[in-house]
Motif scaffolding. Structure first.
Motif, PDB file in Angstrom:
ATOM      1  N   MET A 187       0.949  -1.062  -0.104  1.00 35.64           N
ATOM      2  CA  MET A 187       0.112  -0.002   0.032  1.00 35.64           C
ATOM      3  C   MET A 187       0.935   1.239   0.079  1.00 35.64           C
ATOM      4  O   MET A 187       1.800   1.336   0.750  1.00 35.64           O
ATOM      5  N   PRO A 188       0.833   2.116  -0.968  1.00 34.71           N
ATOM      6  CA  PRO A 188      -0.386   2.388  -1.936  1.00 34.71           C
ATOM      7  C   PRO A 188      -0.250   1.942  -3.349  1.00 34.71           C
ATOM      8  O   PRO A 188      -1.087   2.045  -4.050  1.00 34.71           O
ATOM      9  N   THR A 189       0.810   1.177  -3.742  1.00 36.45           N
ATOM     10  CA  THR A 189       1.140   0.886  -5.086  1.00 36.45           C
ATOM     11  C   THR A 189       0.363  -0.333  -5.579  1.00 36.45           C
ATOM     12  O   THR A 189       0.228  -0.370  -6.875  1.00 36.45           O
ATOM     13  N   GLY A 190       0.038  -1.142  -4.598  1.00 37.48           N
ATOM     14  CA  GLY A 190      -0.729  -2.588  -4.941  1.00 37.48           C
ATOM     15  C   GLY A 190       0.528  -3.506  -5.506  1.00 37.48           C
ATOM     16  O   GLY A 190      -0.064  -4.642  -6.211  1.00 37.48           O
ATOM     17  N   SER A 191       1.815  -3.339  -5.456  1.00 31.01           N
ATOM     18  CA  SER A 191       2.577  -4.205  -6.190  1.00 31.01           C
ATOM     19  C   SER A 191       2.782  -5.457  -5.111  1.00 31.01           C
ATOM     20  O   SER A 191       2.671  -5.532  -3.965  1.00 31.01           O
ATOM     21  N   ASN A 192       3.381  -6.479  -5.576  1.00 31.27           N
ATOM     22  CA  ASN A 192       3.531  -7.676  -4.594  1.00 31.27           C
ATOM     23  C   ASN A 192       4.862  -7.997  -4.719  1.00 31.27           C
ATOM     24  O   ASN A 192       5.845  -7.627  -5.505  1.00 31.27           O
ATOM     25  N   ALA A 193       5.338  -9.127  -3.746  1.00 28.28           N
ATOM     26  CA  ALA A 193       6.669  -9.407  -3.468  1.00 28.28           C
ATOM     27  C   ALA A 193       6.635 -11.084  -3.634  1.00 28.28           C
ATOM     28  O   ALA A 193       5.704 -11.689  -3.332  1.00 28.28           O
ATOM     29  N   SER A 194       7.795 -11.680  -4.161  1.00 28.73           N
ATOM     30  CA  SER A 194       7.865 -12.915  -4.233  1.00 28.73           C
ATOM     31  C   SER A 194       8.664 -13.678  -2.938  1.00 28.73           C
ATOM     32  O   SER A 194       9.085 -13.067  -2.340  1.00 28.73           O
ATOM     33  N   VAL A 195       8.390 -14.761  -2.888  1.00 25.33           N
ATOM     34  CA  VAL A 195       9.278 -15.570  -1.834  1.00 25.33           C
ATOM     35  C   VAL A 195      10.705 -15.019  -1.930  1.00 25.33           C
ATOM     36  O   VAL A 195      11.271 -14.833  -0.898  1.00 25.33           O
ATOM     37  N   SER A 196      11.269 -15.182  -3.032  1.00 22.33           N
ATOM     38  CA  SER A 196      12.641 -14.850  -3.234  1.00 22.33           C
ATOM     39  C   SER A 196      12.936 -13.331  -2.642  1.00 22.33           C
ATOM     40  O   SER A 196      14.147 -13.288  -2.035  1.00 22.33           O
ATOM     41  N   ILE A 221      -6.692  -9.705  -1.209  1.00 23.87           N
ATOM     42  CA  ILE A 221      -7.732  -8.680  -1.958  1.00 23.87           C
ATOM     43  C   ILE A 221      -7.280  -8.645  -3.487  1.00 23.87           C
ATOM     44  O   ILE A 221      -6.173  -7.978  -3.729  1.00 23.87           O
ATOM     45  N   LEU A 222      -7.732  -8.996  -4.597  1.00 28.17           N
ATOM     46  CA  LEU A 222      -7.503  -9.002  -6.027  1.00 28.17           C
ATOM     47  C   LEU A 222      -6.076  -9.607  -6.032  1.00 28.17           C
ATOM     48  O   LEU A 222      -5.288  -9.066  -6.906  1.00 28.17           O
ATOM     49  N   VAL A 322      -3.784   9.062 -16.670  1.00 27.17           N
ATOM     50  CA  VAL A 322      -3.094   8.666 -15.986  1.00 27.17           C
ATOM     51  C   VAL A 322      -2.185   7.093 -16.012  1.00 27.17           C
ATOM     52  O   VAL A 322      -3.070   6.366 -16.027  1.00 27.17           O
ATOM     53  N   ALA A 323      -1.177   7.002 -15.904  1.00 23.28           N
ATOM     54  CA  ALA A 323      -0.598   5.817 -16.311  1.00 23.28           C
ATOM     55  C   ALA A 323      -0.667   4.992 -14.987  1.00 23.28           C
ATOM     56  O   ALA A 323      -0.291   5.223 -13.952  1.00 23.28           O
ATOM     57  N   TYR A 324      -1.265   3.303 -15.212  1.00 26.74           N
ATOM     58  CA  TYR A 324      -1.159   2.525 -14.000  1.00 26.74           C
ATOM     59  C   TYR A 324      -1.061   1.065 -14.261  1.00 26.74           C
ATOM     60  O   TYR A 324      -1.006   0.977 -15.864  1.00 26.74           O
ATOM     61  N   SER A 325      -0.995   0.258 -13.483  1.00 25.13           N
ATOM     62  CA  SER A 325      -0.563  -1.058 -13.837  1.00 25.13           C
ATOM     63  C   SER A 325      -2.129  -1.889 -13.427  1.00 25.13           C
ATOM     64  O   SER A 325      -2.482  -1.896 -12.310  1.00 25.13           O
ATOM     65  N   LYS A 326      -2.660  -2.664 -14.380  1.00 27.59           N
ATOM     66  CA  LYS A 326      -3.829  -3.404 -14.324  1.00 27.59           C
ATOM     67  C   LYS A 326      -3.552  -4.616 -13.347  1.00 27.59           C
ATOM     68  O   LYS A 326      -4.453  -5.253 -12.951  1.00 27.59           O
ATOM     69  N   ASP A 327      -2.417  -4.778 -13.058  1.00 31.14           N
ATOM     70  CA  ASP A 327      -1.945  -5.949 -12.208  1.00 31.14           C
ATOM     71  C   ASP A 327      -1.906  -5.855 -10.533  1.00 31.14           C
ATOM     72  O   ASP A 327      -1.586  -6.517  -9.943  1.00 31.14           O
ATOM     73  N   SER A 328      -2.211  -4.695 -10.546  1.00 32.19           N
ATOM     74  CA  SER A 328      -2.096  -4.286  -9.003  1.00 32.19           C
ATOM     75  C   SER A 328      -3.177  -4.850  -8.172  1.00 32.19           C
ATOM     76  O   SER A 328      -3.876  -5.289  -8.442  1.00 32.19           O
ATOM     77  N   THR A 329      -2.679  -5.059  -6.808  1.00 29.87           N
ATOM     78  CA  THR A 329      -3.584  -5.737  -5.958  1.00 29.87           C
ATOM     79  C   THR A 329      -3.980  -4.942  -4.669  1.00 29.87           C
ATOM     80  O   THR A 329      -3.500  -3.556  -4.741  1.00 29.87           O
ATOM     81  N   GLY A 330      -5.076  -5.204  -4.092  1.00 28.57           N
ATOM     82  CA  GLY A 330      -5.250  -4.386  -2.755  1.00 28.57           C
ATOM     83  C   GLY A 330      -6.520  -3.688  -3.213  1.00 28.57           C
ATOM     84  O   GLY A 330      -7.253  -4.080  -4.391  1.00 28.57           O
ATOM     85  N   LEU A 331      -6.936  -2.675  -2.506  1.00 30.30           N
ATOM     86  CA  LEU A 331      -8.090  -1.932  -2.368  1.00 30.30           C
ATOM     87  C   LEU A 331      -7.666  -0.607  -3.075  1.00 30.30           C
ATOM     88  O   LEU A 331      -8.927   0.274  -3.243  1.00 30.30           O
ATOM     89  N   PHE A 332      -6.599  -0.511  -4.185  1.00 32.33           N
ATOM     90  CA  PHE A 332      -6.450   0.780  -4.491  1.00 32.33           C
ATOM     91  C   PHE A 332      -5.897   0.937  -5.793  1.00 32.33           C
ATOM     92  O   PHE A 332      -5.232  -0.392  -6.348  1.00 32.33           O
TER      93      PHE A 332
END
Length: 395
Positions: A187-196, A221-222, A322-332
């Motif tokens: 939060m706030p970007t919606g990016s995810n982290a891998s196990v690595s 969430i998503l 506004v440029a954005y990523s459709k792969d973002s997760t979470g509520l934003f």
């Protein structure tokens, strides 16, 4: 007789610790939004991440039934009722295949935001340093400062997928760093982290004797890449994890979450916590236990609603260029503006011209400049109305 206007008003000076913190942005901005609504503006609030949907019906039924049970209104254990601790432990096993000791490795909290403060007050002495993400949840820095610690920001950038830059962090003087806040899904970007990525974080933390604090409220969430920090640190020697029911089960007002970790770490947190509250209302704990017992269907239904809302919110960013990523997760939805304005100027223009409130990225740190955030915690119809308002008055 002393005339009321001549009476001297005594002023008590606030504590010095408050000089280093600011009033939470949303506390001030939402007051302005309320004022605009009172003036008849009908502001559509797409700024704050407060779930508008109801908790599951079974949860509400459990809560109401528990109100009339004998002992419900008494003080409760600082460690939570056994039923709730067991529910958290079972939930962890089901989602992460990571067993937790019900008696010693899970500590229910009156909300994870309070937990951030508890953790900071439990471990930080004057001058201790804390790694805090920029951009990131403002509470990490505020809690650090209130506890007397020093904030050491580490950069998250779009170029690095909003993940820690380990080369950059390794070059810092980490000798005084005691805690390291991370938050994925972010939060706030919606990016995810891998196990690595988690493994790299734990490796660096072990080398410098740092406790990693993973704030994990958006994990389902998503998001179909559900990870716990304990995947990289199964002994829990260098990490703790905060879980919240606010977003996953629409229980924000209930104020219930938990921190999981090594028993020695949780004992330290409990020592502070037991001096701050007198236990959590038992019906809330029973309702939380019920929520944690629900299967995948609840999350699937919730994500169906959020997916539909996200689709409309993305169209708002399309109209605003506004440029954005459709792969973002979470509520934003997190997006980059290209008008040359500051984030605050951009958001204020949307507010005053279109009566739509979205959040400037600078709320979350200096690296948030040039970015804005839309929340999908509003009905789809309201988001569609916001879209139509903006489309009708092209920028």
């Amino acid at each position: 007789f002393i005339h009321p206007k001549s009476r001297i008003i005594m002023t008590i000076k606030g504590a010095n610790r408050l000089n280093s913190v600011k009033t939470y942005y949303f506390a001030k901005k939402l007051a302005e939004v309320r004022q605009l609504n009172e003036e008849g503006k009908d502001i559509i609030n797409l700024g704050i991440g407060s779930p508008d949907l109801n908790p599951p019906l079974q949860v509400l039924e459990t809560f109401h039934q528990a109100i009339d049970e004998e002992g419900s209104n008494m003080y409760q254990s600082y460690s939570g009722i056994p039923e709730l601790r067991q529910a958290f432990a079972t939930w962890y096993s089901q989602n992460f295949e990571h067993p937790l000791n019900v008696e010693s490795e899970i500590l229910p909290l009156i909300g994870s935001k309070e937990g951030i403060m508890h953790i900071s007050m439990s471990f930080l002495d004057e001058g201790d340093q804390v790694l805090v993400p920029d951009p990131g949840y403002p509470a990490y820095a505020m809690a650090t400062k209130l506890a007397g610690g020093e904030v050491i920001k580490y950069n998250l950038t779009e170029e690095n997928s909003w993940l820690p830059n380990f080369d950059e962090i390794s070059k810092l003087d980490l000798s005084k760093v005691k805690l390291w806040w991370i938050n994925y899904p972010h939060m706030p970007t919606g990016s995810n982290a891998s196990v690595s990525t988690f493994e790299e974080i734990i490796k660096l933390a072990r080398n410098h004797n740092i406790l990693v604090c993973h704030d994990n409220p958006y994990l389902k969430i998503l998001n179909d890449k559900v990870h716990s920090i304990f995947t990289a640190d199964p002994t829990m020697e260098n990490s703790i994890e905060l879980i919240s029911l606010s977003k996953l089960y629409n229980m924000a007002g209930f104020r219930v979450g938990a921190v999981a970790g090594h028993q020695d770490v949780l004992k330290t947190i409990l020592k502070f916590k037991s001096n701050m509250d007198s236990g959590m209302y038992k019906p809330i704990q029973k309702a939380a236990a019920k929520a944690l017992s629900l299967g995948k269907q609840w999350i699937q239904e919730l994500n169906t609603i959020y997916s539909e809302r996200k689709e409309v919110a993305c169209k708002i960013f399309d109209v605003l260029d506004v440029a954005y990523s459709k792969d973002s997760t979470g509520l934003f939805i997190w997006g980059k503006i290209n008008t040359g304005e500051s984030s605050t100027e951009f958001c204020d223009r949307i507010l005053y011209k279109h009566n739509v409130f979205i959040t400037p990225g600078t709320v979350f740190g200096e690296n948030g400049e040039g970015y804005v955030r839309i929340s999908i915690c509003s009905p789809k119809e309201r988001i569609e109305t916001a879209l139509q308002r903006i489309k009708s008055k092209q920028l």
